[in-house]
Scaffold this motif. Structure first.
Motif, short mmCIF file in Angstrom:
data_model
loop_
_atom_site.label_atom_id
_atom_site.label_comp_id
_atom_site.label_asym_id
_atom_site.label_seq_id
_atom_site.Cartn_x
_atom_site.Cartn_y
_atom_site.Cartn_z
N MET A 5 -13.12 -35.00 74.14
CA MET A 5 -14.55 -34.76 74.38
C MET A 5 -14.73 -33.90 75.62
O MET A 5 -13.99 -34.02 76.59
N ASN A 6 -15.73 -33.04 75.58
CA ASN A 6 -16.05 -32.25 76.75
C ASN A 6 -16.63 -33.17 77.82
O ASN A 6 -17.51 -33.97 77.56
N GLU A 7 -16.12 -33.06 79.06
CA GLU A 7 -16.54 -34.00 80.10
C GLU A 7 -18.00 -33.83 80.49
O GLU A 7 -18.61 -34.75 81.03
N ASN A 8 -18.60 -32.67 80.19
CA ASN A 8 -19.99 -32.45 80.57
C ASN A 8 -20.97 -32.76 79.45
O ASN A 8 -22.17 -32.73 79.64
N ASN A 9 -20.47 -33.03 78.26
CA ASN A 9 -21.34 -33.24 77.11
C ASN A 9 -20.76 -34.30 76.20
O ASN A 9 -19.55 -34.45 76.09
N ALA A 10 -21.64 -35.01 75.50
CA ALA A 10 -21.20 -36.07 74.59
C ALA A 10 -20.98 -35.50 73.20
O ALA A 10 -21.45 -36.04 72.21
N PHE A 11 -20.25 -34.38 73.11
CA PHE A 11 -19.98 -33.76 71.84
C PHE A 11 -18.48 -33.48 71.72
O PHE A 11 -17.82 -33.20 72.73
N PRO A 12 -17.94 -33.51 70.51
CA PRO A 12 -16.55 -33.08 70.34
C PRO A 12 -16.39 -31.64 70.80
O PRO A 12 -17.30 -30.83 70.69
N ASP A 13 -15.20 -31.33 71.34
CA ASP A 13 -14.96 -30.00 71.90
C ASP A 13 -15.21 -28.89 70.89
O ASP A 13 -15.75 -27.84 71.23
N ASN A 14 -14.81 -29.12 69.63
CA ASN A 14 -14.95 -28.04 68.65
C ASN A 14 -16.42 -27.74 68.34
O ASN A 14 -16.80 -26.58 68.16
N ILE A 15 -17.28 -28.77 68.31
CA ILE A 15 -18.70 -28.54 68.04
C ILE A 15 -19.36 -27.84 69.22
O ILE A 15 -20.15 -26.91 69.06
N TYR A 16 -19.01 -28.28 70.44
CA TYR A 16 -19.58 -27.63 71.62
C TYR A 16 -19.13 -26.17 71.70
O TYR A 16 -19.91 -25.28 72.06
N ALA A 17 -17.88 -25.92 71.33
CA ALA A 17 -17.37 -24.54 71.32
C ALA A 17 -18.13 -23.68 70.32
O ALA A 17 -18.48 -22.53 70.61
N GLU A 18 -18.40 -24.24 69.13
CA GLU A 18 -19.18 -23.51 68.13
C GLU A 18 -20.57 -23.18 68.66
O GLU A 18 -21.09 -22.09 68.45
N ALA A 19 -21.20 -24.16 69.34
CA ALA A 19 -22.53 -23.95 69.88
C ALA A 19 -22.54 -22.80 70.89
O ALA A 19 -23.44 -21.95 70.88
N VAL A 20 -21.56 -22.78 71.78
CA VAL A 20 -21.50 -21.72 72.78
C VAL A 20 -21.20 -20.37 72.13
O VAL A 20 -21.73 -19.33 72.53
N ARG A 21 -20.36 -20.38 71.11
CA ARG A 21 -20.08 -19.13 70.40
C ARG A 21 -21.37 -18.55 69.80
O ARG A 21 -21.62 -17.34 69.89
N TRP A 22 -22.18 -19.42 69.19
CA TRP A 22 -23.44 -18.94 68.63
C TRP A 22 -24.33 -18.40 69.74
O TRP A 22 -24.97 -17.35 69.58
N LEU A 23 -24.39 -19.11 70.85
CA LEU A 23 -25.24 -18.67 71.96
C LEU A 23 -24.82 -17.30 72.46
O LEU A 23 -25.65 -16.40 72.66
N LEU A 24 -23.54 -17.09 72.64
CA LEU A 24 -23.04 -15.80 73.12
C LEU A 24 -23.14 -14.72 72.05
O LEU A 24 -23.43 -13.56 72.36
N ARG A 25 -22.92 -15.10 70.80
CA ARG A 25 -23.03 -14.11 69.72
C ARG A 25 -24.45 -13.56 69.64
O ARG A 25 -24.67 -12.38 69.37
N GLN A 26 -25.42 -14.42 69.92
CA GLN A 26 -26.81 -14.00 69.85
C GLN A 26 -27.18 -13.03 70.96
O GLN A 26 -28.24 -12.40 70.91
N ARG A 27 -26.33 -12.92 71.95
CA ARG A 27 -26.59 -11.95 73.01
C ARG A 27 -26.26 -10.53 72.56
O ARG A 27 -26.66 -9.56 73.20
N ASP A 28 -25.53 -10.38 71.45
CA ASP A 28 -25.14 -9.06 70.96
C ASP A 28 -26.28 -8.46 70.15
O ASP A 28 -26.83 -9.10 69.25
N ALA A 29 -26.60 -7.22 70.45
CA ALA A 29 -27.68 -6.55 69.72
C ALA A 29 -27.31 -6.27 68.27
O ALA A 29 -28.17 -6.03 67.44
N ASP A 30 -25.99 -6.30 67.94
CA ASP A 30 -25.56 -5.93 66.59
C ASP A 30 -25.35 -7.14 65.69
O ASP A 30 -24.77 -7.02 64.62
N MET A 31 -25.85 -8.32 66.09
CA MET A 31 -25.69 -9.49 65.22
C MET A 31 -26.51 -9.28 63.96
O MET A 31 -27.73 -9.18 64.01
N PRO A 32 -25.86 -9.21 62.78
CA PRO A 32 -26.58 -8.87 61.54
C PRO A 32 -27.42 -10.03 61.02
O PRO A 32 -27.26 -11.18 61.43
#
Length: 318
Positions: free
Chosen positions: A1-28
């Motif tokens: 588990m991520n020490e800063n969040n009550a979520f499994p590491d893989n789910i938290y990683a997916e969430a951050v990936r989406w957040l960063l992906r949305q920063r790209d202007a070319d997200m289709p």
């Protein structure tokens, strides 16, 4: 588990990936659809995404943490050597992502040029803000529009906003110090003296990206009291949200005072109800195409009551 969040590491990683992906202007567009589907898969995804948004001010730390968690989860470069997910951004993307966040969530330095738009009671008006953003205003609605910045300040009434841009932040809607930012979506906003109601039919919106960080996804509705920012979240159907554009009032498990507010907005009349009825939850469908007396009588009938004409408007119940 991520020490800063009550979520499994893989789910938290997916969430951050989406957040960063949305920063790209070319997200289709199809990836925005994938994001909305991911949010709806399980409530844990929405909670993890909210946590990632809350940590958005320190993306460098998030990137470092997830780079350690997923040291073996990389993307091949031109030499077929794996590189970490966040090494595509300097300092794990913090600088680039935060600069993009500033562009998306905060207005430019130029002085805004607002034009006032108003509709009469019972009037429905469609307005194109730009080639990818439009809105439909319900009766007795007043707002200020800056077309250049695609920013709307809602003063009262109801409007549906449609955003076809694949980039988040193509539209900002401001209500009583709160900012609503789109994530490629169709959403409805109702604002009266004391209440804000936001319902999303496609995509998602973020209410208060700078502070409150309230994510509302497709099929959800937020009702917030403006005096203390208390809110309730509920499920809602697309038909119920947009029915007013076809002169219908569809309400699902709504309070009587909320439904009465919708009727008053369409007919510009005062309707008082007995105190014992005000907070009752009701469900029904009423045509707004009829005259005022018929519509108010229909509302009273849903309550098992009758409506009486008074000097100041209408009264339902004793």
């Amino acid at each position: 588990m991520n020490e800063n969040n009550a979520f499994p590491d893989n789910i938290y990683a997916e969430a951050v990936r989406w957040l960063l992906r949305q920063r790209d202007a070319d997200m289709p567009d199809h990836e925005w659809a994938d994001f909305a589907q991911w949010l709806e898969t399980t409530p844990g995804h929405l909670a993890a995404y909210n946590a990632a948004v809350e940590a958005d001010e320190d993306l460098g730390a998030i990137g470092s943490e997830l780079a350690e968690i997923h040291a073996d989860d990389g993307i091949a470069d031109n030499d077929n050597k794996p590189i970490g997910l966040f090494s595509r951004w300097p300092a794990f993307g913090a600088v680039a992502a935060m600069l993009l966040a500033a562009i998306i969530f905060w207005p430019g330095s130029q002085s805004p040029q607002y034009a006032t738009l108003q509709t009469e009671y019972g009037e429905i008006r469609e307005v194109a803000i730009n080639s990818s953003v439009s809105m439909v205003l319900n009766g007795n609605t007043e707002l200020a529009l800056d077309k250049d910045a695609a920013t709307v300040r809602m003063l009262r009434g109801e409007a549906t906003y449609s955003v076809e841009s694949p980039r988040p932040g193509a539209l900002r809607v401001e209500v009583d110090g709160l900012t609503i930012v789109d994530y490629g979506t169709v959403f409805n906003v109702i604002r009266d003296n004391s209440m804000l109601r936001v319902a999303v039919t496609e995509g998602a919106v973020m209410i208060g990206p700078e502070r409150e960080k309230i994510l509302v996804s497709a099929g959800e509705q937020i009702e917030m009291q403006l005096n203390n920012r208390s809110l309730t979240r509920s499920k809602i159907s697309q038909d119920a949200v947009l029915a007013w554009q076809d002169q219908q009032l569809v309400f699902e498990n709504r309070t009587v005072k909320s439904v009465i507010g919708d009727v008053e907005r369409n007919f510009g009349t005062n309707i008082s109800v007995a105190s014992r009825l005000s907070d009752r939850k009701i469900t029904g469908v009423i045509s707004l195409a009829s005259d005022e007396a018929a519509v108010i009588s229909d509302v009273a009938a849903v309550l098992g009551e009758t409506a009486q004409k008074t000097e100041s408007g209408w009264r339902i119940g004793d």
